[in-house]
Design an enzyme around this catalytic site. Sequence first.
Site, PDB file in Angstrom:
ATOM      1  N   CYS A  79      -3.359   7.623  -1.573  1.00 27.92           N
ATOM      2  CA  CYS A  79      -4.639   7.738  -2.281  1.00 27.92           C
ATOM      3  C   CYS A  79      -5.759   8.305  -1.413  1.00 27.92           C
ATOM      4  O   CYS A  79      -6.658   8.976  -1.927  1.00 27.92           O
ATOM      5  CB  CYS A  79      -5.072   6.374  -2.790  1.00 27.92           C
ATOM      6  N   THR A 123      -4.509   4.769   7.251  1.00 22.83           N
ATOM      7  CA  THR A 123      -3.444   4.433   6.313  1.00 22.83           C
ATOM      8  C   THR A 123      -2.512   5.616   6.094  1.00 22.83           C
ATOM      9  O   THR A 123      -2.965   6.700   5.741  1.00 22.83           O
ATOM     10  CB  THR A 123      -4.076   3.994   4.978  1.00 22.83           C
ATOM     11  N   CYS A 164      -5.472  -0.543  -6.895  1.00 19.87           N
ATOM     12  CA  CYS A 164      -4.114  -0.737  -6.360  1.00 19.87           C
ATOM     13  C   CYS A 164      -3.832  -2.218  -6.137  1.00 19.87           C
ATOM     14  O   CYS A 164      -2.713  -2.681  -6.305  1.00 19.87           O
ATOM     15  CB  CYS A 164      -3.931   0.039  -5.055  1.00 19.87           C
ATOM     16  N   GLU A 194      -6.921  -5.749   4.305  1.00 21.93           N
ATOM     17  CA  GLU A 194      -7.413  -4.451   3.829  1.00 21.93           C
ATOM     18  C   GLU A 194      -8.348  -4.638   2.640  1.00 21.93           C
ATOM     19  O   GLU A 194      -9.253  -3.845   2.426  1.00 21.93           O
ATOM     20  CB  GLU A 194      -6.250  -3.533   3.457  1.00 21.93           C
ATOM     21  N   CYS A 250       0.868  -1.182   0.000  1.00 19.96           N
ATOM     22  CA  CYS A 250       0.000   0.000   0.000  1.00 19.96           C
ATOM     23  C   CYS A 250       0.906   1.233   0.000  1.00 19.96           C
ATOM     24  O   CYS A 250       1.786   1.355   0.838  1.00 19.96           O
ATOM     25  CB  CYS A 250      -0.887  -0.026   1.241  1.00 19.96           C
ATOM     26  N   TYR A 269      -9.229   0.777  -5.251  1.00 22.79           N
ATOM     27  CA  TYR A 269      -8.697  -0.546  -4.934  1.00 22.79           C
ATOM     28  C   TYR A 269      -8.162  -1.281  -6.162  1.00 22.79           C
ATOM     29  O   TYR A 269      -7.763  -2.445  -6.096  1.00 22.79           O
ATOM     30  CB  TYR A 269      -9.696  -1.353  -4.106  1.00 22.79           C
ATOM     31  N   HIS A 300     -12.774   5.668  -3.082  1.00 28.88           N
ATOM     32  CA  HIS A 300     -11.761   4.765  -2.534  1.00 28.88           C
ATOM     33  C   HIS A 300     -12.011   3.314  -2.957  1.00 28.88           C
ATOM     34  O   HIS A 300     -11.087   2.513  -3.025  1.00 28.88           O
ATOM     35  CB  HIS A 300     -11.651   4.906  -1.015  1.00 28.88           C
ATOM     36  N   GLU A 359      -0.581   1.587   9.096  1.00 32.47           N
ATOM     37  CA  GLU A 359      -1.813   2.162   9.630  1.00 32.47           C
ATOM     38  C   GLU A 359      -1.605   2.572  11.085  1.00 32.47           C
ATOM     39  O   GLU A 359      -0.704   2.054  11.745  1.00 32.47           O
ATOM     40  CB  GLU A 359      -2.966   1.146   9.585  1.00 32.47           C
TER      41      GLU A 359
HETATM   42 FE1  SF4 Z   1      -3.351   1.892   0.013  1.00 32.48          FE
HETATM   43 FE2  SF4 Z   1      -4.677   1.025  -2.096  1.00 32.48          FE
HETATM   44 FE3  SF4 Z   1      -5.896   2.626  -0.317  1.00 32.48          FE
HETATM   45 FE4  SF4 Z   1      -3.988   3.541  -1.981  1.00 32.48          FE
HETATM   46  S1  SF4 Z   1      -6.009   2.739  -2.539  1.00 32.48           S
HETATM   47  S2  SF4 Z   1      -4.184   3.981   0.195  1.00 32.48           S
HETATM   48  S3  SF4 Z   1      -2.602   1.796  -2.071  1.00 32.48           S
HETATM   49  S4  SF4 Z   1      -5.145   0.547   0.024  1.00 32.48           S
HETATM   50 FE    FE Z   2      -7.172   1.419   1.995  1.00 36.73          FE
END
Ligand code: SF4
Ligand code: FE
Length: 489
Positions: free
Chosen positions: A104, A191, A299, A447, A100, A297, A293, A258
Amino acid sequence: MTLMTGKEYIESLRKLNPKVYIFGELIENPVDHPILRPSVNSIAMTYDLAHDPEYEDLLTTTSHLTGKKINRFCHIHQSPEDLVKKIKMQRLLGQKTASCFQRCVGMDALNSIYSTTYEIDKEYGTNYHERLKNYLLEAQEKDWTIDGAMTDPKGDRGLAPHLQEDPDMFVHINEVREDGIIVSGAKAHQTGSLNSHEHLIMPTMSLSEEDKDYAVSFAVPTDAEGVFMIYGRQSCDTRKLEEGADIDLGNNTFGGQEALVIFDRVFIPNERVFMCKEYKYANMMVERFAGYHRQSYACKTGVGDVLIGAAALAADYNGVPKASHIKDKIIEMQHLNETIWGCSLACSAEGHKTESGNYLVDLLLANVCKQNVTRFPYEIARLAEDIAGGLMVTMPSEKDLRGEVTGPWVRKYLKGKVGMDVENRMRVLRLIENITLGTAAVGYRTESMHGAGSPQAQRIMIARQGNLEAKKEMARKIAHVDVTKDKVQ
Ligand code: SF4
Ligand code: FE
């Protein structure tokens, strides 16, 4: 200083003086703490790639306020194309860090507060949107990392905020003064909070009039008076404290992090307050942040790419890359990963303009995306563990590999495919361990379940956005249902 480098970001953190606790102790220098440093490195990547000609199209953009080149993490999305570039940037960063990269949440908070404040002002004649724009100008100019903070500890889940035994279970306004407000409470699971310059706070759920003191949104520097953070420990995190630790970390450079962030009667000046008791709009802010958000994800597909690659490498080291069941498992992992990606891409391409002018994702598709994320990374991780074999969790340590007595034995018995290096094999297996069970598992596994809202939160949104009545009408038409013949509906 519109575009910092990773190094400059790290230096900028050194100028802050946050109160950070790890294992019960106040930490003097969080930036260089071995447990925290990988999470700092991950965010630094969001700065460094902005200077890389290969990636600057994804990592940078033009501010709609100043026309200057800025980091995309400080951007207000101006088109569906912006939304698509956002997730492409996130997949890329997942691939580069296998963790992570934390930045974001601030981008998602800025965008949801941007559009919500516009609509609050329209109804109440307040000037929150102007305040947010001024804050944004500073964020873009200083290239801040911002912790967008939503989740309250919530106490007794069966009770509304104002009915909690302890009012601090939700962040709330203690006092409204002429020049600002005093707030107390905490935000959980935050986070990147320990390595952000700022915190941007939003309410955690829809609120009624009795809960209006909890309808509050504001920005606060990470090292403001009365703010402190307690690190959330991760599985295997103390391996980072071992001298010379490398192979056993699986990923010795990057990580996520976190913390529990506590606000103990913190003063927030008016210009940093973006909602003060307009409880009707708490829901809008929450739904929009959650939507952004859940889109973010994507990500996980970047980290998923690394995990799929690691599983394929493990098969190579085991000498079985051509076994049909291995090939099929890797295909399945890719299918699942790309299905997540497909939804994230779809909710971005279907984004629409809000009244304030920025673009919001398609909320139904964003929630479907995140619902898939609550499941697929678990299956991808299961398949990776299957391919890796039990050695991933029973393997001797790096010290044994280097040990005078143990080293030769480890090298003898951990050999896999003829001609392939034992240390490399160990590195790949530890990487899989790191993502599925170790420090990065916070970001990749659990997560995936709870980050951006637990599965039930998405199901509620799918029910709200799914327009079931319209679907019933479609069925009635095709079946020639005459509703006048039904005595009850
Ligand atoms: Fe972390 Fe993914 Fe959230 Fe970005 S979107 S803060 S990488 S969990
Ligand atoms: Fe997150």
